[in-house]
Enzyme design. Structure first.
Site, short mmCIF file in Angstrom:
data_model
loop_
_atom_site.label_atom_id
_atom_site.label_comp_id
_atom_site.label_asym_id
_atom_site.label_seq_id
_atom_site.Cartn_x
_atom_site.Cartn_y
_atom_site.Cartn_z
CE LYS A 14 -5.58 -0.11 3.72
NZ LYS A 14 -5.99 -0.73 4.98
CG ASP B 138 -0.46 -0.25 2.46
OD1 ASP B 138 0.56 0.38 2.75
OD2 ASP B 138 -1.02 -1.05 3.23
CG MET C 139 -3.80 7.40 10.64
SD MET C 139 -4.91 5.99 10.64
CE MET C 139 -4.46 5.18 12.15
N1 SAH Z 1 0.96 0.19 10.80
C1 SAH Z 1 1.59 1.50 10.73
C2 SAH Z 1 0.62 2.61 10.96
C3 SAH Z 1 -0.45 2.74 9.95
S1 SAH Z 1 -1.50 4.06 10.26
C4 SAH Z 1 2.75 1.53 11.73
O1 SAH Z 1 2.90 0.64 12.54
O2 SAH Z 1 3.52 2.51 11.67
C5 SAH Z 1 -0.81 5.31 9.27
C6 SAH Z 1 -0.22 6.39 10.11
O3 SAH Z 1 1.05 5.99 10.57
C7 SAH Z 1 0.02 7.68 9.37
O4 SAH Z 1 -1.15 8.48 9.28
C8 SAH Z 1 1.06 8.33 10.25
O5 SAH Z 1 0.47 8.90 11.38
C9 SAH Z 1 1.86 7.14 10.71
N2 SAH Z 1 3.07 6.93 9.89
C10 SAH Z 1 3.40 5.85 9.20
N3 SAH Z 1 4.59 5.98 8.61
C11 SAH Z 1 5.03 7.20 8.95
C12 SAH Z 1 6.21 7.94 8.65
N4 SAH Z 1 7.17 7.45 7.88
N5 SAH Z 1 6.33 9.18 9.18
C13 SAH Z 1 5.38 9.69 9.96
N6 SAH Z 1 4.24 9.03 10.26
C14 SAH Z 1 4.07 7.80 9.77
#
Ligand code: SAH
Length: 461
Positions: free
Chosen positions: A272, A250, A385
């Site tokens: 997504k 994704d 998020m």
């Molecule tokens: N499963 C993922 C999270 C998915 S939800 C995890 O464990 O990281 C998606 C959210 O993750 C985004 O809206 C943001 O808040 C955060 N996120 C994911 N990657 C990121 C990154 N490289 N930098 C900042 N925020 C990130």
């Protein structure tokens, strides 16, 4: 494609070489190695070529070419030192429908000789379609140096066990999977280390216990790809990614990570974005089941950790219900990745004794949280998020008792070479960033630990 590369069985067939010098000799050696009977038509034949002719069971006519030399021949190679003679012989041979090669003049003949890496029975042929033999030879040299000499032994071993495996497994797909597994198994190392009999015993045992149903069973790997930097993948994530037949990934998974998949893997984007679903979740779940039921190894690559705001639980639900085998590979979640790369320890004895991961985005789009549980001064709170609801997050935290001067950080595109860290206080930050473009994905970190960022921030994108 100007030429079709094929592998031609020449054992026992008669090849006519017109020419008896150095150039003819090189072709004579190759023909002899492939088991052809070599006849030579030339007034003068060098000694080594004459030996080859004798060993191959052929003959030398000891005069210039005559059309009767074409009788009973399967192919013709024109290697005299005269271009017109070569063209003339080629024309006569072609009239009889014989395949012809004219050395150094691909345009006159029907076939050309590729550069060869010989790990018999494994043969790699490289051709530039006559455009640049030097380039083909250079490529050949590169392959020569990177392919262990014993690859041929491995192919021989596998050839010997083809029939026993056929008797054990009548399904061709199951046999292919068996050989793929074998090539990932210690059998290969044994052969490359020269321990042929041990390798043979291992292979025999593996065939004895091979089971079609187990082999052709699809599998799903739910793999955490980390927050962005490909270096943050785990070894297991990399291994399974390279094993997968299909990769579903994704938006949060960077290209540098998807590029690590097998070249022949099918890549499916199911990205997504917030509120913009390329594929509804149900379809992703069904797709995973669909591919696995075809017997494929399916890698579902997810940003960060699959079980942290990743809907990993929803994705394996159907897989479990369908009885499909699966593995879950943890990944570095955004909170850990962003905090490390921003130099913000999530806990610290002087600042925070606990850390809480919260999603700032509910299914219905509201930010409706247990605010009274998020206001302890000794706890770090990380919002995933949360950017859209930032103003609401700050005001609710203050309204429920967190100090207005509590430090807060926004980490945008954390761990990538586009990472940006913006810090401020709950009171001020929403106004500070008003009208400023902040790139997704963004993580929000709230708590006294954020004050350490100026000292500990080490990552300079
Ligand atoms: N499963 C993922 C999270 C998915 S939800 C995890 O464990 O990281 C998606 C959210 O993750 C985004 O809206 C943001 O808040 C955060 N996120 C994911 N990657 C990121 C990154 N490289 N930098 C900042 N925020 C990130």
């Amino acid at each position: 494609m100007d030429f079709l590369p094929i592998s031609w069985r020449l054992q026992g067939k008669v090849a006519l070489l017109a020419g008896g010098g150095e150039v003819a000799l090189r072709k004579g050696r190759l023909l002899h190695r492939s088991g052809a009977v070599v006849n030579v038509a030339a007034p003068n034949v060098c000694d080594e070529l004459r030996d080859i002719v004798v060993q191959s069971g052929g003959s030398c006519v000891d005069r210039a070419f005559a059309s009767a030399d074409l009788d009973g021949v399967a192919l013709v190679i024109c290697a005299t030192d005269d271009r017109d003679t070569n063209a003339q012989i080629a024309g006569l041979a072609q009239q009889r429908g014989l395949p012809v090669n004219v050395v150094d003049d691909p345009s006159l003949g029907d076939f050309i000789f590729p550069a060869i890496v010989d790990r018999s029975p494994v043969l790699i042929s490289i051709s530039s379609s006559g455009a640049s033999p030097v380039l083909a030879r250079k490529l050949r040299a590169q392959l020569e140096s990177s392919l262990p000499a014993r690859w041929g032994r491995l192919a021989d071993l596998m050839a010997r066990f083809r029939q026993p495996l056929k008797e054990k497994l009548d399904n061709i797909g199951a046999r292919r999977l068996f050989w793929e597994q074998t090539l990932d198994s210690p059998v290969v190392e044994k052969v490359l280390a020269g321990k042929d009999s041990e390798a043979e015993a291992m292979l025999a045992a593996a065939i004895e216990s091979a089971d079609a149903a187990t082999l052709s069973r699809g599998e799903v790997y739910l793999v955490g790809a980390g927050p962005g930097d490909p270096d943050l993948l785990t070894f297991r994530a990399l291994r399974l990614l390279q094993k997968a037949d299909v990769v579903l990934y994704d938006r949060l998974v960077g290209k540098g990570i998807v590029d690590l998949a097998r070249r022949d893997a099918e890549l499916v984007y199911v990205g997504k974005a917030r509120d913009k679903h390329a594929l509804p979740q149900d379809n992703i779940n069904e797709l995973l089941v669909h591919y696995a039921k075809q017997g494929k190894k399916v890698c579902r690559l997810k940003g960060g950790d699959p079980f942290i705001f990743g809907r990993g639980g929803e994705e394996i639900d159907l897989i479990v219900a369908e009885g499909i085998d699966f593995q879950v590979v943890p990944g570095i979640t955004a909170a850990s990745g962003c905090a490390s790369y921003a130099g913000i320890p999530l806990t610290h004895r002087d600042h925070a004794q606990s850390v809480r991961f919260v999603t700032g985005h509910r299914k219905d789009g509201s930010v409706d949280l247990d605010w009274e549980h998020l206001v302890s001064e000794t706890e770090t709170v990380v919002f995933y998020m949360g950017l859209v609801g930032l103003r609401q997050i700050c005001s609710q935290l203050i309204a429920h008792g967190r100090a207005g001067d509590t430090p807060i950080a926004l980490v945008s595109r954390g761990t990538t070479n586009l990472q940006e860290v913006i810090t401020g206080t709950l009171n001020q930050l929403p106004d500070d960033i008003e009208g400023r473009e902040i790139h997704a994905p963004t993580l929000i970190i709230v708590g006294s630990v954020v004050s350490l960022h100026p000292r500990f921030g080490w990552f300079k994108p």
